[in-house]
Design a protein around this motif. Structure first.
Motif, mmCIF file in Angstrom:
data_model
loop_
_atom_site.group_PDB
_atom_site.id
_atom_site.type_symbol
_atom_site.label_atom_id
_atom_site.label_comp_id
_atom_site.label_asym_id
_atom_site.label_seq_id
_atom_site.Cartn_x
_atom_site.Cartn_y
_atom_site.Cartn_z
ATOM 1 N N SER A 112 0.844 -1.185 0.000
ATOM 2 C CA SER A 112 0.000 0.000 0.000
ATOM 3 C C SER A 112 0.882 1.239 0.000
ATOM 4 C CB SER A 112 -0.940 0.008 1.217
ATOM 5 O OG SER A 112 -0.192 0.011 2.420
ATOM 6 N N ARG A 113 0.224 2.356 -0.320
ATOM 7 C CA ARG A 113 0.896 3.648 -0.349
ATOM 8 C C ARG A 113 0.051 4.634 0.450
ATOM 9 N NH1 ARG A 113 4.919 4.684 -4.272
ATOM 10 N NH2 ARG A 113 4.202 2.952 -5.565
ATOM 11 N N ASP A 114 0.690 5.454 1.239
ATOM 12 C CA ASP A 114 -0.042 6.419 2.056
ATOM 13 C C ASP A 114 -0.795 7.403 1.166
ATOM 14 O OD1 ASP A 114 0.819 5.293 4.384
ATOM 15 O OD2 ASP A 114 2.523 6.636 4.632
ATOM 16 N N ARG A 120 -5.306 3.825 3.227
ATOM 17 C CA ARG A 120 -4.094 3.737 2.422
ATOM 18 C C ARG A 120 -4.438 3.054 1.104
ATOM 19 N NH1 ARG A 120 -3.803 4.706 7.960
ATOM 20 N NH2 ARG A 120 -1.799 5.654 8.460
ATOM 21 N N ARG A 121 -3.849 3.548 0.022
ATOM 22 C CA ARG A 121 -4.188 3.041 -1.297
ATOM 23 C C ARG A 121 -3.487 1.715 -1.560
ATOM 24 N NH1 ARG A 121 -2.493 6.731 -6.172
ATOM 25 N NH2 ARG A 121 -0.492 5.811 -5.621
ATOM 26 N N PHE A 122 -4.266 0.745 -1.964
ATOM 27 C CA PHE A 122 -3.757 -0.589 -2.263
ATOM 28 C C PHE A 122 -2.970 -0.567 -3.563
ATOM 29 C CE2 PHE A 122 -4.650 -4.534 -4.655
ATOM 30 C CZ PHE A 122 -3.962 -5.434 -3.875
ATOM 31 N N GLU A 123 -1.815 -1.235 -3.569
ATOM 32 C CA GLU A 123 -0.976 -1.364 -4.759
ATOM 33 C C GLU A 123 -0.996 -2.816 -5.201
ATOM 34 O OE1 GLU A 123 0.532 0.899 -6.535
ATOM 35 O OE2 GLU A 123 0.057 2.627 -5.271
ATOM 36 N N ARG A 124 -1.351 -3.054 -6.457
ATOM 37 C CA ARG A 124 -1.440 -4.425 -6.948
ATOM 38 C C ARG A 124 -0.067 -5.063 -7.146
ATOM 39 N NH1 ARG A 124 -5.869 -1.819 -9.034
ATOM 40 N NH2 ARG A 124 -7.841 -2.974 -8.945
ATOM 41 N N PHE A 125 0.941 -4.256 -7.456
ATOM 42 C CA PHE A 125 2.272 -4.779 -7.724
ATOM 43 C C PHE A 125 3.303 -4.010 -6.909
ATOM 44 C CE2 PHE A 125 -0.087 -5.997 -11.478
ATOM 45 C CZ PHE A 125 0.381 -7.265 -11.758
ATOM 46 N N LEU A 126 4.395 -4.698 -6.608
ATOM 47 C CA LEU A 126 5.583 -4.042 -6.072
ATOM 48 C C LEU A 126 6.328 -3.487 -7.282
ATOM 49 C CD1 LEU A 126 7.352 -3.483 -3.553
ATOM 50 C CD2 LEU A 126 8.504 -5.638 -4.017
ATOM 51 N N SER A 137 9.299 6.924 -2.595
ATOM 52 C CA SER A 137 10.498 6.103 -2.450
ATOM 53 C C SER A 137 10.250 4.845 -1.636
ATOM 54 C CB SER A 137 11.616 6.930 -1.797
ATOM 55 O OG SER A 137 11.186 7.410 -0.534
ATOM 56 N N PHE A 138 9.129 4.771 -0.917
ATOM 57 C CA PHE A 138 8.856 3.625 -0.064
ATOM 58 C C PHE A 138 7.421 3.163 -0.254
ATOM 59 C CE2 PHE A 138 12.477 5.477 2.063
ATOM 60 C CZ PHE A 138 13.221 4.369 2.435
ATOM 61 N N LEU A 139 7.235 1.866 -0.055
ATOM 62 C CA LEU A 139 5.913 1.259 0.030
ATOM 63 C C LEU A 139 5.749 0.661 1.419
ATOM 64 C CD1 LEU A 139 5.529 -0.650 -3.373
ATOM 65 C CD2 LEU A 139 4.256 1.359 -2.660
ATOM 66 N N THR A 140 4.512 0.468 1.825
ATOM 67 C CA THR A 140 4.226 -0.188 3.090
ATOM 68 C C THR A 140 3.782 -1.609 2.823
ATOM 69 O OG1 THR A 140 3.573 1.897 4.134
ATOM 70 C CG2 THR A 140 2.859 -0.139 5.193
ATOM 71 N N MET A 141 4.461 -2.564 3.420
ATOM 72 C CA MET A 141 4.122 -3.973 3.297
ATOM 73 C C MET A 141 3.418 -4.412 4.578
ATOM 74 S SD MET A 141 6.647 -7.283 2.911
ATOM 75 C CE MET A 141 7.247 -7.031 4.588
ATOM 76 N N SER A 142 2.241 -5.023 4.445
ATOM 77 C CA SER A 142 1.470 -5.517 5.579
ATOM 78 C C SER A 142 1.352 -7.024 5.454
ATOM 79 C CB SER A 142 0.084 -4.870 5.623
ATOM 80 O OG SER A 142 0.180 -3.465 5.666
ATOM 81 N N ALA A 143 1.718 -7.741 6.507
ATOM 82 C CA ALA A 143 1.709 -9.207 6.464
ATOM 83 C C ALA A 143 1.435 -9.745 7.858
ATOM 84 C CB ALA A 143 3.042 -9.747 5.939
ATOM 85 N N TYR A 144 0.869 -10.954 7.903
ATOM 86 C CA TYR A 144 0.734 -11.673 9.162
ATOM 87 C C TYR A 144 2.081 -12.284 9.529
ATOM 88 C CZ TYR A 144 -4.336 -11.373 8.537
ATOM 89 O OH TYR A 144 -5.619 -10.921 8.372
ATOM 90 N N GLY A 145 2.492 -12.075 10.775
ATOM 91 C CA GLY A 145 3.768 -12.620 11.191
ATOM 92 C C GLY A 145 4.017 -12.384 12.665
ATOM 93 N N PRO A 146 5.123 -12.906 13.186
ATOM 94 C CA PRO A 146 5.463 -12.672 14.593
ATOM 95 C C PRO A 146 5.778 -11.208 14.842
ATOM 96 C CG PRO A 146 7.262 -13.767 13.442
ATOM 97 C CD PRO A 146 6.111 -13.764 12.499
ATOM 98 N N LEU A 147 5.375 -10.730 16.002
ATOM 99 C CA LEU A 147 5.554 -9.321 16.329
ATOM 100 C C LEU A 147 7.033 -8.954 16.402
ATOM 101 C CD1 LEU A 147 2.543 -9.600 16.953
ATOM 102 C CD2 LEU A 147 2.881 -8.139 18.943
#
Length: 288
Positions: A112-114, A120-126, A137-147
Motif C-alpha cells: 500500500s501507499r499512504d 491507504r491506497r492498495f498497490e497491486r504490484f511491487l 520512495s517507499f511502500l508499506t508492506m502488511s503481512a501476518y507474522g510474529p511481532l
C-alpha cells in the motif's frame, strides 16, 4: 551458574529486589549448554541433512531471547524499498519469504501507499517503475507474522523455480504492528448516457439487473467532466437507470461510480496444504 543459585549484589539500596530478579539467571560471560527436548527423529534427520555429507558437522542453530509480546502473532507493517536490478514481477498476496531480524517466515503480504485520510491506497504490484519516477520512495508492506519492534530490519525474498535460490526484491524496516490500519482497494464502475435531457440522463451498461441498481442507489455518481449526481430509479430489466446531476450533462460524458473495499493480507499455505483425500488443510503461519 545453577538455576537455584543466588546472585550476590553489591552496594546499598534495594539490593533484595534486584537479587530476586536475577535469581536463577545466568551471569554474563558464562558458558552454558542448552538441551532441546521433544525433538522428533524426522526433524533431527532433516536438520542433519542440511549439512551435506555425513562426515561434515551439523549446521549451527541460533538461540536468541524475545522481547515482551514477540511470541505473539499480529499484522506487521514495514516500510520497504525495491531492491535494485532486474527483478521478477511481484504481486500483492504472492508467497514471499520475509526475514525480520533473526526470524524467517513465509507470508502473502499486501502493498500500500499512504494517501489522503485514514485509508491507504492498495498497490497491486511491487512496481519499481513507479518508484523510479519519483512517485514515492517507499511502500508499506502488511503481512501476518510474529511481532517485532521498530526499527527491526526487514528483507523480502521472492520464491524462485525449483532448485534456484530466492531473489531479494525489497528491504526496509519495521514501522509498527497495527491490526486497525486500513488498506483500501479502489474500483470504478462506468456507464454511458443513452438519453439526455438537461440534468436528467438514462444510463446503461453499468449494471446488468435492477437488483444491482437498487443496491447501489444510495451511492453518489460522478462524471469525467466533473458533474455530481445520484440514481433516481431503475429502468427496464437490463440494468438501466435514470440519474439526476447538479448540472446539464452532455451526451459524450461518462458516468462513474467509485467503490472501495478493504484489503487484508493472507497466510501462506503450509507444506501439507494438499491431502490425500483432495481436501485442503488449514492454512497457518509457516516459520522457517
Amino acid at each position: 551458574a545453577e538455576p537455584g543459585a543466588d546472585v550476590a549484589m553489591g552496594g546499598d539500596g534495594d539490593d533484595g529486589g534486584a537479587a530476586a530478579i536475577l535469581r536463577g539467571c545466568v551471569p554474563a560471560g558464562a558458558h552454558v549448554t542448552l538441551v532441546l527436548e521433544g525433538v522428533s527423529a524426522p526433524a533431527y534427520a532433516a536438520h542433519r541433512a542440511r549439512a551435506g555429507p555425513p562426515s561434515s558437522s551439523a549446521p549451527l542453530l541460533c538461540a536468541f531471547p524475545l522481547l515482551p509480546h514477540e511470541n505473539k502473532l499480529g499484522v506487521l507493517h514495514a516500510e520497504i524499498s525495491v531492491a535494485p536490478g532486474d527483478l521478477p514481477p511481484v504481486k500483492s498476496k504472492d508467497v514471499l519469504t520475509i526475514v525480520a531480524g533473526s526470524r524467517t517466515w513465509r507470508a502473502r503480504p499486501v502493498f500500500s501507499r499512504d494517501g489522503r485520510g485514514a485509508g491507504r491506497r492498495f498497490e497491486r504490484f511491487l512496481n519499481p517503475g513507479k518508484i523510479a519516477k519519483g512517485a514515492s520512495s517507499f511502500l508499506t508492506m502488511s503481512a501476518y507474522g510474529p511481532l517485532a519492534y521498530a526499527p527491526c530490519p526487514v528483507f523480502v525474498y521472492a520464491e524462485g523455480p525449483e532448485g534456484t535460490p530466492r531473489t531479494l526484491v525489497a528491504s526496509g524496516s519495521v514501522s509498527g504492528v497495527d491490526a486497525d490500519r486500513v488498506v483500501l482497494k479502489r474500483a470504478v464502475l462506468t456507464g454511458f448516457p443513452v438519453r439526455v435531457h438537461k440534468r436528467h440522463a438514462t444510463v446503461r451498461h453499468m449494471f446488468e439487473n435492477p437488483e444491482d441498481v437498487a443496491w447501489f442507489k444510495p451511492a453518489k455518481l460522478s462524471t469525467k467532466h466533473g458533474l455530481q449526481g445520484h440514481i433516481m430509479e431503475s429502468v427496464g430489466t437490463h440494468g438501466g437507470m435514470k440519474c439526476l446531476f447538479d448540472k446539464p450533462i452532455k451526451q459524450h460524458d461518462t458516468v462513474c461510480l467509485v467503490l472501495y473495499k478493504r484489503i487484508f493480507p493472507k497466510f501462506a499455505p503450509s507444506a501439507d496444504a494438499g491431502r490425500d483425500d483432495g481436501t485442503a488443510a488449514a492454512e497457518g503461519l509457516v516459520v522457517l
